[in-house]
Write a protein that holds these residues in place. Structure first.
Motif, PDB file in Angstrom:
ATOM      1  N   SER A 163      35.783  51.874   0.409  1.00 58.08           N
ATOM      2  CA  SER A 163      37.062  52.298  -0.313  1.00 58.08           C
ATOM      3  C   SER A 163      37.297  53.770  -0.688  1.00 58.08           C
ATOM      4  CB  SER A 163      37.184  51.290  -1.288  1.00 58.08           C
ATOM      5  OG  SER A 163      36.257  51.504  -2.345  1.00 58.08           O
ATOM      6  N   LYS A 164      35.959  54.291  -0.931  1.00 56.68           N
ATOM      7  CA  LYS A 164      36.230  55.837  -1.208  1.00 56.68           C
ATOM      8  C   LYS A 164      35.848  56.833  -0.158  1.00 56.68           C
ATOM      9  CE  LYS A 164      33.959  54.663  -5.463  1.00 56.68           C
ATOM     10  NZ  LYS A 164      33.799  53.207  -5.548  1.00 56.68           N
ATOM     11  N   SER A 165      35.989  56.280   1.157  1.00 62.97           N
ATOM     12  CA  SER A 165      35.773  57.222   2.439  1.00 62.97           C
ATOM     13  C   SER A 165      36.835  57.717   2.818  1.00 62.97           C
ATOM     14  CB  SER A 165      34.953  56.237   3.515  1.00 62.97           C
ATOM     15  OG  SER A 165      36.065  55.321   4.014  1.00 62.97           O
ATOM     16  N   THR A 166      36.727  58.711   3.788  1.00 59.71           N
ATOM     17  CA  THR A 166      37.953  59.500   4.191  1.00 59.71           C
ATOM     18  C   THR A 166      38.720  58.660   4.892  1.00 59.71           C
ATOM     19  OG1 THR A 166      36.545  61.446   4.471  1.00 59.71           O
ATOM     20  CG2 THR A 166      38.659  61.514   5.666  1.00 59.71           C
ATOM     21  N   MET A 167      38.285  57.611   5.790  1.00 55.03           N
ATOM     22  CA  MET A 167      39.062  56.771   6.557  1.00 55.03           C
ATOM     23  C   MET A 167      39.651  55.744   5.843  1.00 55.03           C
ATOM     24  SD  MET A 167      37.016  55.722  10.108  1.00 55.03           S
ATOM     25  CE  MET A 167      35.404  55.495   9.395  1.00 55.03           C
ATOM     26  N   ALA A 168      39.292  55.204   4.499  1.00 54.24           N
ATOM     27  CA  ALA A 168      39.939  54.231   3.873  1.00 54.24           C
ATOM     28  C   ALA A 168      40.752  54.798   3.084  1.00 54.24           C
ATOM     29  CB  ALA A 168      38.874  53.673   2.937  1.00 54.24           C
ATOM     30  N   HIS A 224      45.287  53.622  10.649  1.00 53.55           N
ATOM     31  CA  HIS A 224      44.308  53.698   9.645  1.00 53.55           C
ATOM     32  C   HIS A 224      43.520  52.329   9.348  1.00 53.55           C
ATOM     33  CE1 HIS A 224      45.218  57.909   8.982  1.00 53.55           C
ATOM     34  NE2 HIS A 224      46.383  57.648   9.323  1.00 53.55           N
ATOM     35  N   VAL A 225      42.373  52.623   9.285  1.00 51.52           N
ATOM     36  CA  VAL A 225      41.581  51.232   9.336  1.00 51.52           C
ATOM     37  C   VAL A 225      40.968  50.580   7.956  1.00 51.52           C
ATOM     38  CG1 VAL A 225      40.337  52.475  11.385  1.00 51.52           C
ATOM     39  CG2 VAL A 225      39.318  52.821   9.107  1.00 51.52           C
ATOM     40  N   GLY A 226      40.771  49.332   8.276  1.00 54.69           N
ATOM     41  CA  GLY A 226      40.350  48.249   7.228  1.00 54.69           C
ATOM     42  C   GLY A 226      38.776  47.972   7.838  1.00 54.69           C
ATOM     43  N   CYS A 227      38.365  47.146   7.273  1.00 51.43           N
ATOM     44  CA  CYS A 227      36.967  46.497   7.445  1.00 51.43           C
ATOM     45  C   CYS A 227      37.013  45.958   8.870  1.00 51.43           C
ATOM     46  CB  CYS A 227      36.407  45.504   6.712  1.00 51.43           C
ATOM     47  SG  CYS A 227      36.381  46.059   4.930  1.00 51.43           S
ATOM     48  N   MET A 320      31.743  56.156   5.959  1.00 45.29           N
ATOM     49  CA  MET A 320      31.894  57.782   6.555  1.00 45.29           C
ATOM     50  C   MET A 320      31.101  58.216   7.747  1.00 45.29           C
ATOM     51  SD  MET A 320      33.477  59.138   3.805  1.00 45.29           S
ATOM     52  CE  MET A 320      32.947  61.093   4.066  1.00 45.29           C
ATOM     53  N   VAL A 321      31.807  58.962   8.478  1.00 40.40           N
ATOM     54  CA  VAL A 321      31.417  59.579   9.778  1.00 40.40           C
ATOM     55  C   VAL A 321      31.768  61.002   9.629  1.00 40.40           C
ATOM     56  CG1 VAL A 321      31.302  59.424  12.147  1.00 40.40           C
ATOM     57  CG2 VAL A 321      31.756  57.327  10.782  1.00 40.40           C
ATOM     58  N   LYS A 322      30.398  61.772  10.164  1.00 42.29           N
ATOM     59  CA  LYS A 322      30.587  63.098  10.104  1.00 42.29           C
ATOM     60  C   LYS A 322      31.332  63.602  11.400  1.00 42.29           C
ATOM     61  CE  LYS A 322      27.391  67.004   9.438  1.00 42.29           C
ATOM     62  NZ  LYS A 322      25.885  67.675   9.394  1.00 42.29           N
ATOM     63  N   ARG A 323      32.118  64.420  11.145  1.00 42.04           N
ATOM     64  CA  ARG A 323      33.077  64.878  12.266  1.00 42.04           C
ATOM     65  C   ARG A 323      32.234  65.879  13.192  1.00 42.04           C
ATOM     66  NH1 ARG A 323      38.774  65.962  13.529  1.00 42.04           N
ATOM     67  NH2 ARG A 323      39.079  64.885  11.538  1.00 42.04           N
ATOM     68  N   GLN A 324      31.538  66.864  12.612  1.00 42.92           N
ATOM     69  CA  GLN A 324      30.687  67.828  13.331  1.00 42.92           C
ATOM     70  C   GLN A 324      29.356  67.282  13.905  1.00 42.92           C
ATOM     71  OE1 GLN A 324      32.112  68.363  10.218  1.00 42.92           O
ATOM     72  NE2 GLN A 324      33.749  69.874  10.852  1.00 42.92           N
TER      73      GLN A 324
END
Length: 581
Positions: A163-168, A224-227, A320-324
């Motif tokens: 819930s605190k991630s960039t995607m959420a 934009h995503v949920g679980c 969280m997923v690292k783009r680089q």
């Protein structure tokens, strides 16, 4: 032994009591009863769901509702269910479905709603999209309360971190507050409409209704995503595999989930195969269809094998997923990375040489039109789909050469602009990897001289391309010119609303004086009724306006004779330290 028998009997008794009071299972687990209600396709037993989900949960723990009620409407009260989104207004269809989802072999559109026609089941043409039950019916955005009560009830830590991630939090796209956001600039995806109607209307020469603003935002929210977008992978029932079916879950998100998991070109399929034009999957996901996929797809290297996540680093946080991902190359190509660092090309990223033929958008224009039946000043005329033979190389903020796909963009009817012409970066280099991208853009200016839809804000989109890795490009593709200039000839076909399909082309020139998009031309354009040429093809009037100043040339080859001797001899090129071993 006696204790074990007693415990086993107790478990059976508890299960029996649970099943006896669970109206979900009593009804949906009984095929004869479901067929009598005309809903045989929605029959599912507790054993089937447990085999497919790998979770010992009841229906109501995932779908809510009231399992104690025996009457249908009361049992379904508050039920979290599949969202079927209509083309009209992008409204969720609340009427009961007669049939479950159907499945096809096309990986981009492998699941879809069906309806009855002439006694047969056919794809429901009134449906624009489908989404899962952890989204809000009114906005199509994430429903964190539903997530908390369902997935979060058993996976609280993961839910809290997600819930605190960039995607959420939609952390990247929501930073684009409008077309003139000083920090981020205008973007191909458009602005974040929610909460920005008043400020955007203040700088828009046409009226923008709250309804059109709301629908524009719904389009954003659908990506934009949920679980469930990551972990849920419904599929056709396979009698030979009890784990396969409409309730299949995956602990580690498969790469397909990053691309919408068969629900059209959403999630990362849009930014990668549509916008950047160098996606991982290619094939049916690419526009035009059939572009080559990334070489790692055949090798079954998944997204999370290269992009750091909680799978490889628990401290990064769930979701969280690292783009680089450039550091991950050395895990499989250690010798290549090591020797590349000693070559004359050490300041080139791997992608700079190993990506060719970028597809997707070759032009995009935001102008007056209609979205889901509502008039809007901001319809995205995006289907200028075509090919650029190879990306253009530019220096990034650290001086490293990276590949980008420059293409013309405009948004019409803007009153003012705070930018000065030139090259900009979306995010400063000093931000940590998790909070930035390596994308650039070039501001061109605010232009008139159109018959309508004047004050067109022009920019050049220059996203970094990172996937579609494959065979390296030739030496001449970079160094054929003696002055270091780069030229790419682009062809495309337009197929969006507003006009009948037409073909066209342009050139992208990068040299020591600037970056230019020139020679835009097409077949004769036949407009559909109610559309203006300036809205969908402002380039007809603005011609070669898309240009910015700066040195975009590649290093000049001094000894052309030596270059000619080595360019086709890989062994000699390796020996002289021109390319990696």
């Amino acid at each position: 032994m006696i204790k074990r028998v007693i415990l086993f009997c107790c478990l059976i008794l508890v299960a029996a009591i649970a099943n006896a009071t669970d109206s979900c299972n009593e009804c949906h687990g009984n095929r004869q009863r479901m067929e009598s209600l005309g809903a045989g396709g929605f029959t599912v037993t507790r054993l089937e769901t447990e085999a497919q989900t790998h979770m010992p949960v009841t229906c109501s723990e995932c779908h809510l509702g009231n399992p104690d009620a025996t009457e249908k409407n009361k049992a379904h009260a508050g039920l979290a269910r599949l969202l079927v989104v209509s083309k009209k207004g992008l409204a969720v269809i609340t009427s009961a479905r007669r049939y479950p989802l159907a499945y096809d072999t096309n990986p981009m559109n492998r699941m879809f709603p069906v309806t009855g026609k002439n006694g047969k089941q056919v794809r429901d043409a009134s449906v624009a999209a489908i989404s899962w039950h952890d989204k809000k019916i009114d906005t199509l955005s994430q429903d964190f309360e539903v997530m908390r009560r369902t997935c979060g009830a058993c996976h609280q830590k993961e839910f809290d971190e997600f819930s605190k991630s960039t995607m959420a939090t939609n952390g990247k796209q929501s930073q684009y507050k409008g077309w003139i956001s000083k920090d981020r600039g205008p973007h191909n995806c458009g602005p974040w409409f929610e909460g920005n109607l008043e400020s955007m209307q203040a700088n828009t020469m046409l009226p923008m209704s709250p309804e059109s603003n709301r629908i524009n935002q719904k389009v954003c929210n659908s990506c934009h995503v949920g679980c469930l977008d990551c972990h849920y992978k419904p599929q056709k029932i396979n009698p030979a595999d009890p784990n396969s079916g409409p309730h299949t879950f995956m602990k580690t998100p498969p790469s397909e989930s990053c691309y919408g998991n068969g629900r059209a070109s959403i999630c990362h399929a849009g930014p990668e195969d549509r916008r950047r034009g160098a996606g991982y999957f290619g094939g049916s996901f690419s526009f035009p269809e059939g572009n080559d996929p990334d070489v790692h797809l055949k090798a079954k290297v998944g997204c999370l094998d290269c992009h750091e996540s909680s799978k490889s680093n628990l401290s990064i946080g769930h979701g969280m997923v690292k783009r680089q991902a450039q550091d991950s190359c050395k895990r499989c190509h250690a010798d290549v990375v090591k020797t590349h660092a000693t070559t004359i090309h050490r300041n080139l990223s791997c992608e700079a040489c190993h990506i060719q033929r970028v597809a997707g958008y070759q032009g995009t224009y935001w102008g007056p039109g209609y979205i889901a039946g509502a008039a809007t000043p901001y319809f995205k005329y995006k289907a200028y789909y075509g090919y650029m033979p190879g990306p253009v190389l530019i220096r990034d903020q650290s001086g490293r050469w990276i590949p980008v796909k420059p293409f013309p963009m405009a948004v019409m009817n803007q009153k003012t602009s705070p930018f000065k012409p030139g090259l900009y970066w979306r995010y400063p280099l000093g931000l940590p990897d998790l909070k930035r991208t390596d994308d650039a853009w070039g501001y061109v200016g605010l232009f008139g001289n159109l018959p309508e839809n004047n004050n067109a804000l022009l920019w050049i989109q220059m996203d970094k391309v990172s996937h579609k890795l494959g065979k390296s490009r030739s030496c001449d593709s970079c160094h054929e010119t003696t002055d270091g200039s780069q030229m790419q000839k682009v062809t495309w076909e337009y197929s969006d609303p507003g006009a009948f399909t037409f073909n066209g082309s342009h050139e992208v020139l990068a040299n020591r004086n600037g970056l230019y998009i020139k020679g835009m031309q097409s077949e004769k354009i036949e407009l559909e009724k109610g559309y203006a040429l300036s809205a969908l093809a402002p380039w007809v009037y603005l011609k070669d306006a898309w240009q910015i100043q700066g040195d975009f040339s590649l290093p000049v080859i001094i000894d052309r004779g030596k270059y000619d001797l080595l360019k086709n001899n890989h062994d000699s090129s390796k020996k002289f330290g021109l390319i990696h071993k």
